[in-house]
Design an enzyme around this catalytic site. Structure first.
Site, PDB file in Angstrom:
ATOM      1  N   ASP A   1     -51.074  -7.540 -15.538  1.00 51.47           N
ATOM      2  CA  ASP A   1     -50.167  -8.682 -15.662  1.00 51.47           C
ATOM      3  C   ASP A   1     -50.870  -9.728 -16.511  1.00 51.47           C
ATOM      4  OD1 ASP A   1     -51.961  -9.831 -13.801  1.00 51.47           O
ATOM      5  OD2 ASP A   1     -50.570  -9.622 -12.135  1.00 51.47           O
TER       6      ASP A   1
ATOM      7  N   GLU B   1     -53.370  -2.392 -13.109  1.00 53.07           N
ATOM      8  CA  GLU B   1     -52.767  -3.550 -12.441  1.00 53.07           C
ATOM      9  C   GLU B   1     -52.407  -4.644 -13.457  1.00 53.07           C
ATOM     10  OE1 GLU B   1     -55.098  -4.985  -9.127  1.00 53.07           O
ATOM     11  OE2 GLU B   1     -55.874  -2.989  -8.665  1.00 53.07           O
TER      12      GLU B   1
ATOM     13  N   GLU C   1     -63.601  -2.748  -6.874  1.00 55.48           N
ATOM     14  CA  GLU C   1     -64.326  -4.013  -7.039  1.00 55.48           C
ATOM     15  C   GLU C   1     -65.707  -4.007  -6.370  1.00 55.48           C
ATOM     16  OE1 GLU C   1     -61.590  -7.083  -5.810  1.00 55.48           O
ATOM     17  OE2 GLU C   1     -60.027  -6.374  -7.170  1.00 55.48           O
TER      18      GLU C   1
ATOM     19  N   ASN D   1     -62.227   1.299  -9.682  1.00 55.07           N
ATOM     20  CA  ASN D   1     -61.216   0.349 -10.157  1.00 55.07           C
ATOM     21  C   ASN D   1     -61.748  -1.078 -10.045  1.00 55.07           C
ATOM     22  OD1 ASN D   1     -58.329   0.013 -10.965  1.00 55.07           O
ATOM     23  ND2 ASN D   1     -58.186  -1.129  -9.054  1.00 55.07           N
TER      24      ASN D   1
ATOM     25  N   HIS E   1     -55.791  -7.751 -15.250  1.00 61.09           N
ATOM     26  CA  HIS E   1     -55.241  -9.068 -14.901  1.00 61.09           C
ATOM     27  C   HIS E   1     -55.758 -10.078 -15.936  1.00 61.09           C
ATOM     28  CE1 HIS E   1     -53.591  -7.733 -11.112  1.00 61.09           C
ATOM     29  NE2 HIS E   1     -54.770  -7.262 -10.721  1.00 61.09           N
TER      30      HIS E   1
END
Length: 365
Positions: free
Chosen positions: A284, A282, A176, A217, A253
């Site tokens: 979801d 990651e 990030e 990432n 996400h």
């Protein structure tokens, strides 16, 4: 956060369609919305299907749940061939006091993975969040200067990567580092060290374990946009300078109320053209609560859409969900009106999203 040579293949359409901005559910993507109890499991596990598709199917692992919840532990071992520490390898966890390390949960996850034939993604070495208080306080009050901070960062990366040398397949080295508009995030790393800290981090990690694949990432970089383009431009620059940046991690996400991202395939392709690996790291998909059948059906198409994008990209080496059960999901704590973001409910019942991922893996590459 794997794989292998592949012949050129025809592009397989994902199990979703967009019409006038509306997501349409297809039969291939979901099963009926009623959850299937875990005990009534399908003939093939996710990891068995992933092995056939030559992809790693992973999950983030809650260290406390792994230690205390036998059902969680059993499903983690059965369904996934890759695991990521949700929090146990972050700096505040491994070095809560300066020079005093706690590797308990991280070591246990690595042992668990070894016992169960799983690979491990390391997460994460350099981030602006979840830093130990001694570090942030020292920078804030000036007791840790720039030169010392650079030395501390190098020591942290070297110590952690060397500890797991040969046992971590992929590392999220920097996490990030950009804002939504593509500008550098104004973190303590940028403020104190300038953007050169990114190249330094990759070089130090590579020196500590030359065989681990090293990733950038971030979130909101699924498609082509200002943020993902900033990473693309940075990757080109670093590669031209001989920096060992080898992968681009897309967190994934998502939330159903915001629509499915566009140009995902194009984004993966441009990083692949640089010779880099890509991965969904990651994933979801949260919904506005309460969840109902329609929301869960839409959620399933989102999971399947990202998975199909991965399976259709030669560069995409792994697909990791950020936890597989709502029982331990981070989402409700951060987004109080949202939830139900994972493949299974709080009782480990399989949601349509599980069936979507299972069917996508079964279709293969």
């Amino acid at each position: 956060m794997n794989r292998r040579n592949r012949r050129t293949r025809r592009f397989r359409l994902p199990a979703l369609a967009l019409l006038s901005g509306t997501l349409l559910v297809t039969g291939a993507a979901v099963q009926p919305a009623s959850a299937t109890p875990d005990r009534a499991h399908s003939p093939a596990t996710l990891r068995a299907l992933a092995d056939r598709a030559h992809v790693k199917i992973g999950t983030a692992v809650d260290g406390t749940a792994l230690a205390e919840d036998a059902t969680y532990r059993r499903i983690t071992a059965r369904e996934f061939n890759s695991v990521t520490a949700e929090n146990a390898m972050k700096w505040e966890s491994v070095e809560p006091e300066r020079g005093e390390y706690d590797w308990t949960q991280a070591d246990e996850l690595v042992r668990f993975a070894h016992r169960n034939g799983q690979v491990v993604r390391g997460h994460t070495l350099v981030w602006h969040s979840q830093l130990p208080a001694w570090l942030t306080a020292g920078v804030a009050d000036g007791s840790i200067g720039k030169a010392e901070l650079r030395s501390i960062l190098r020591n942290h990366i070297t110590t952690e990567v060397k500890r797991y040398k040969g046992r971590i397949q992929q590392w999220d080295v920097v996490n990030e580092v950009f804002e939504e508009d593509g500008s550098y995030r104004n973190s303590i790393w940028l403020q104190q060290l300038g953007p050169s800290y990114i190249a330094d981090a990759f070089r130090w990690a590579h020196a500590a374990d030359p065989k681990a694949k090293l990733f950038m990432n971030d979130y909101n970089v699924e498609g082509v946009n200002a943020k993902s383009t900033a990473y693309y431009d940075l990757a080109k620059q670093l590669l031209a300078e001989g920096v060992p940046v080898q992968g681009f991690g897309i967190q994934g996400h998502l939330a159903t109320q915001y629509g499915f991202p566009g140009q995902v395939a194009e984004n993966l392709a441009r990083f692949g053209a640089l010779g880099m690996q890509t991965a969904f790291t990651e994933v979801d998909v949260r919904v506005l609560m309460p969840a109902d059948e329609a929301k869960l059906a839409t959620q399933a198409t989102y999971f399947r859409g990202l998975l199909d994008a991965c399976l259709n990209a030669r560069s995409c080496k792994s697909f990791t969900v950020w936890g597989f059960t709502d029982k331990y999901s981070w989402v409700p704590d951060v987004f109080p009106e949202e939830g139900a973001a994972t493949l299974m409910d709080e009782e480990f019942g399989r949601k349509p999203a599980y069936a979507a991922v299972r069917d996508g893996l079964a279709a293969g590459r």
